[in-house]
Each structure stands twice: as C-alpha cells, then as structure tokens.
Design a protein around this motif. Structure first.
Motif, mmCIF file in Angstrom:
data_model
loop_
_atom_site.group_PDB
_atom_site.id
_atom_site.type_symbol
_atom_site.label_atom_id
_atom_site.label_comp_id
_atom_site.label_asym_id
_atom_site.label_seq_id
_atom_site.Cartn_x
_atom_site.Cartn_y
_atom_site.Cartn_z
ATOM 1 N N GLU A 284 0.687 -1.352 -0.021
ATOM 2 C CA GLU A 284 0.052 0.016 -0.150
ATOM 3 C C GLU A 284 0.809 1.232 -0.232
ATOM 4 O OE1 GLU A 284 -2.502 -0.315 3.293
ATOM 5 O OE2 GLU A 284 -3.101 -2.483 2.818
ATOM 6 N N ALA A 285 1.948 0.986 0.829
ATOM 7 C CA ALA A 285 2.920 2.252 0.888
ATOM 8 C C ALA A 285 3.538 2.519 -0.582
ATOM 9 C CB ALA A 285 3.785 2.249 1.955
ATOM 10 N N MET A 286 4.264 1.626 -0.847
ATOM 11 C CA MET A 286 4.739 1.646 -2.439
ATOM 12 C C MET A 286 4.085 1.675 -3.558
ATOM 13 S SD MET A 286 8.240 -1.039 -1.489
ATOM 14 C CE MET A 286 9.040 -0.404 -2.945
ATOM 15 N N GLY A 287 2.915 1.130 -3.583
ATOM 16 C CA GLY A 287 1.946 1.451 -4.577
ATOM 17 C C GLY A 287 1.346 2.585 -4.587
ATOM 18 N N GLY A 288 1.500 3.579 -3.808
ATOM 19 C CA GLY A 288 1.129 5.117 -3.696
ATOM 20 C C GLY A 288 -0.487 5.156 -2.630
ATOM 21 N N LEU A 289 -0.791 4.377 -2.396
ATOM 22 C CA LEU A 289 -1.928 4.514 -1.752
ATOM 23 C C LEU A 289 -2.041 5.406 -0.488
ATOM 24 C CD1 LEU A 289 -5.187 4.251 -1.598
ATOM 25 C CD2 LEU A 289 -4.795 1.797 -0.610
ATOM 26 N N ARG A 290 -0.853 4.670 0.478
ATOM 27 C CA ARG A 290 -0.815 5.314 1.825
ATOM 28 C C ARG A 290 -0.417 7.019 1.795
ATOM 29 N NH1 ARG A 290 -0.210 2.171 6.415
ATOM 30 N NH2 ARG A 290 -1.007 0.112 6.120
ATOM 31 N N TYR A 291 0.115 7.172 0.645
ATOM 32 C CA TYR A 291 0.529 8.822 0.528
ATOM 33 C C TYR A 291 -0.616 9.737 0.496
ATOM 34 C CZ TYR A 291 2.811 12.963 -0.602
ATOM 35 O OH TYR A 291 3.275 14.436 -0.574
ATOM 36 N N ILE A 292 -1.678 9.227 -0.092
ATOM 37 C CA ILE A 292 -2.848 10.088 -0.454
ATOM 38 C C ILE A 292 -4.166 9.693 0.369
ATOM 39 C CG2 ILE A 292 -2.248 10.224 -2.742
ATOM 40 C CD1 ILE A 292 -4.461 8.257 -3.604
ATOM 41 N N VAL A 293 -4.074 8.903 1.387
ATOM 42 C CA VAL A 293 -5.075 8.643 2.484
ATOM 43 C C VAL A 293 -4.857 9.281 3.614
ATOM 44 C CG1 VAL A 293 -6.041 6.770 3.636
ATOM 45 C CG2 VAL A 293 -5.562 6.355 1.104
#
Length: 404
Positions: free
Chosen positions: A151-160
């Motif tokens: 989730e972190a490396m796929g980009g999700l965590r950054y925008i949540v």
C-alpha cells in the motif's frame, strides 16, 4: 448450512483448487474461487493452522470470526509441508487439481520441491497462482512484503488521510485483498486460456502492483504535468460538492452532487435554485475553485436537517446521498436485506454467524456461502482418500509419522 446459496453450485463448480497460502492475500483469492463454486482444499500446518484462525479483536469462545469469513467454503487438510513426506502428499493432491494458490515468499515452493516445472510435468493443465509482495521477479522479489508495504509503495498510503497528519491507512487489509482480487481475475483468465491450449501457466500477482493498478492517473499526472496528488481528507480536490456533511442530530451524510445537473437538483432541495446559475458555482471548474466556500453553504443547510429528513428530501430531488454506515446499519438496512447482501451460516460452536454474501451475483449459476471456515484438519481423511487415493493404512502411517 447457509441460508442463501446452499443449493447453488456456482459457475466454477467442477474446478479443484489447492490453497497453500496463509493470512489474507492468498486465502482471499481462494475465498473468491470458493464463493463461485470451486472445491477449495486448504493445506494447513498440523496443530497450528493458518494464523488468521487467531486474528481479530472479537473472539467469541476463542473463535476467530475473521477465519469464519476468509475460510468459508473451504476444506481443511493438515499436512506438514516442511517434511519430505508432506511435500509428497501435497504434490499428489496438486497433481489432481486445476489450480494451486500460494502466497509464500518467492522460492519457498521451489525449496520444497514443488516448483512449477515439476508440478506441471505431472499436471500440464495446472494453473499456479502466486501472490506475493513484489512478484516473482525483480530485485525486490525476495523481500518480505506485507500488504501494508504494498500500500505504501503502490502510492495509496501517501494520499489517504488528512493533509495535517502523516499518511493514514484504510481500516482493512486493502493491499492484500486487491492483490487477491487481481490474482482471482488472472486465474480465471488462465483457466479460460487453457480451454484453447490445454496448458496451464503461472499467474503472478504482486501486492504493490495491485495497489498501483487502482491508482487512476497519478503516474501520468506526475510525469507529464508535475502534478502530485496529496492527502485531502474526505474530499477529492476540485470535485465539489462531494463530501461528508454534519446533520442537526449529530449524524453524518455523504452527498455527491458534483455533476452540473445534479448540483442544480441539490440547489433546488436547499431552497436556493439560483446557485445553479451563479457564475461562482455553475460549472464543474468553478465549483472546484470554490470548494471550501461551497461546502460551507451545503453544511449550513445540512445542519438544519435531521439525517432521515435530509435523506428523504435529497432523494426526492434525485440527489445521491447516503449515511456513513456501521455494521449496525448494514444488518438492518432494507436494501441489504432485500438483496441478501448479508447472510448467515451455521457454525458448530457459535451458532448462526452473519457475513457478507458472495459477490458479484450471477443470474443462472450464482455462488454463495455454503459453510464457515472449517475446524483445523476437518477434511483430512476425506480428501486424502478421495483426492489423494490414500488408503486408511497409509493415512494412519502418515499421522503416526507426524506428517498430518
């Protein structure tokens, strides 16, 4: 047995799946296939089983409700895969299966003598579905990779989350389940292709890529325009009005009226139809530029309404609106009840256990929830006899040797 779907065989009836994964990423793929009617045989470590059997904050009578859901429609067989005799048992079961699902760290199957070359030599039509943090290739493939890392490396965590706080997480194992869903789709694609070629293949689903796959246009936005999406809390920047709004009785309602025609209907419901032609709010772009101002106007209106009154009023004007649901709302909602979105299945010690139904729905060969996660090793004798072809004496010998 299940209230709904017990009599349905499902569209995947006749397919046999061996599941050798644990926790969420592999087993959720197995759950999907089982919900759709496949026979799913789960191989677990003797005496321990899948760690998910102990997960969850609510453990009535020591039973994991999480396991009841993710283990549903599966048959549990105990085999010690770390022993040579156990690996032989597994290979025998796999040789008579259509699909093998696993989510061990890449290389584990190969160390056990269960690599795809060996397995497919005995079973050329085998589809091997592999779910891992970083996939089976690349410099990161050997790294341990939980869903949260993907989730972190796929980009999700950054925008949540809220822009004033560090990156947040979605309150479920979304990275694992996304990888499992993509794995199930790939598995069905491989099974369909097998009808033409007669050959199986390897399905490689990486958690970080599954997360990346749902991230809309964030990559081209950055590469081509230098635009980086940031955390924005309950809104999407420049999409307005679409937010969670407070009500007079302390509730929260989500209103999504960002399209021009829908905003005009919202303005009418608010008693301010002139807002739809006001140059400040008449177009999608202008509403986005004044998002905070517009949200303040909508909030001023919703705070004069109780939740049920607001919902009735907006629905009467065909404005999309919905309460922020908790489980207590789901189990009593008429839409959930009418479509049997939640069904109950009989548990040997807990009695009736409600859970989400099998989705999506099929008009002729629907899937369903046939039984909850089974007791550890409950089907060992049955499967080793019927699928593995072992005699009772052979099975007793394996048990005596600590393999089962």
């Amino acid at each position: 047995m299940a209230e709904e779907g017990a009599g349905s065989i499902g569209p995947l009836h006749g397919l046999r799946v061996i599941e050798m994964g644990q926790l969420v990423a592999g087993p959720f793929c197995g759950q999907i296939l089982g919900d759709l009617g496949a026979e799913v045989i789960k191989i677990e470590q003797p005496g321990k089983g899948d760690p998910i059997r102990e997960w969850g904050r609510a453990l009535p009578r020591g039973e994991s409700l999480w396991w009841s859901v993710i283990g549903r429609n599966k048959k549990s067989v105990t085999v010690d895969l770390r022993t040579q005799r156990g690996q032989t048992v597994a290979a025998r079961l796999i040789s008579r299966a259509d699909i093998l699902v696993e989510n061990f760290r890449p290389g584990t199957l190969e160390r056990w003598g269960l690599g795809y070359e060996k397995l497919s030599a005995r079973n050329p039509g085998l589809v091997l579905t592999r779910v891992s943090g970083f996939g089976q290739t690349g410099p990161y493939s050997s790294r341990p990779g939980y869903g949260s890392i993907g989730e972190a490396m796929g980009g999700l965590r950054y925008i949540v989350g809220d822009p004033s706080t560090p990156p947040s997480r979605v309150g479920i194992s979304i990275g694992d389940t996304l990888a499992a869903v993509f794995a199930a789709i790939g598995t069905l694609g491989a099974v369909y292709e097998r009808t033409r070629s007669g050959r199986g293949q390897v399905v490689d689903s990486a958690i970080y890529e599954a997360v990346l796959g749902i991230m809309e246009s964030i990559v081209p936005e950055w590469v081509l325009s230098g635009y980086q999406r940031e955390r924005s809390g309950a809104i999407l920047p420049n999409v307005a009005p679409s937010n969670v709004y407070p009500t007079a009785d302390g509730g929260w309602m989500l209103i999504a009226a960002n399209q021009d025609t829908v905003f005009a209907r919202l303005a009418a419901a608010m008693g301010k139809p002139e807002l739809a032609s006001d140059p400040r709010f008449s177009t999608h772009g202008s509403r986005g530029e004044r998002q905070q101002e517009l949200d303040a106007l909508v909030t001023e209106f919703t705070l004069t309404q109780h939740s049920r009154e607001l919902e009735r009023l907006l629905l009467a004007h065909a404005v999309p609106v919905g309460k922020i649901y908790r489980p207590a709302d789901m189990v009593t909602d008429e839409q959930f009840i009418a479509r049997k979105s939640i069904v109950s299945t009989d548990h040997p010690t807990l009695g009736s256990v409600p859970m989400q139904n099998a989705f999506p729905r099929l008009s002729r060969t629907d899937g369903g929830v046939r039984w909850p996660g089974p007791q550890l090793g409950e089907h060992t004798l049955e499967i080793l006899e019927s699928v593995g072809g072992y005699s009772r004496a052979d099975i007793d010998a394996l048990r005596a040797g600590g393999v089962l």
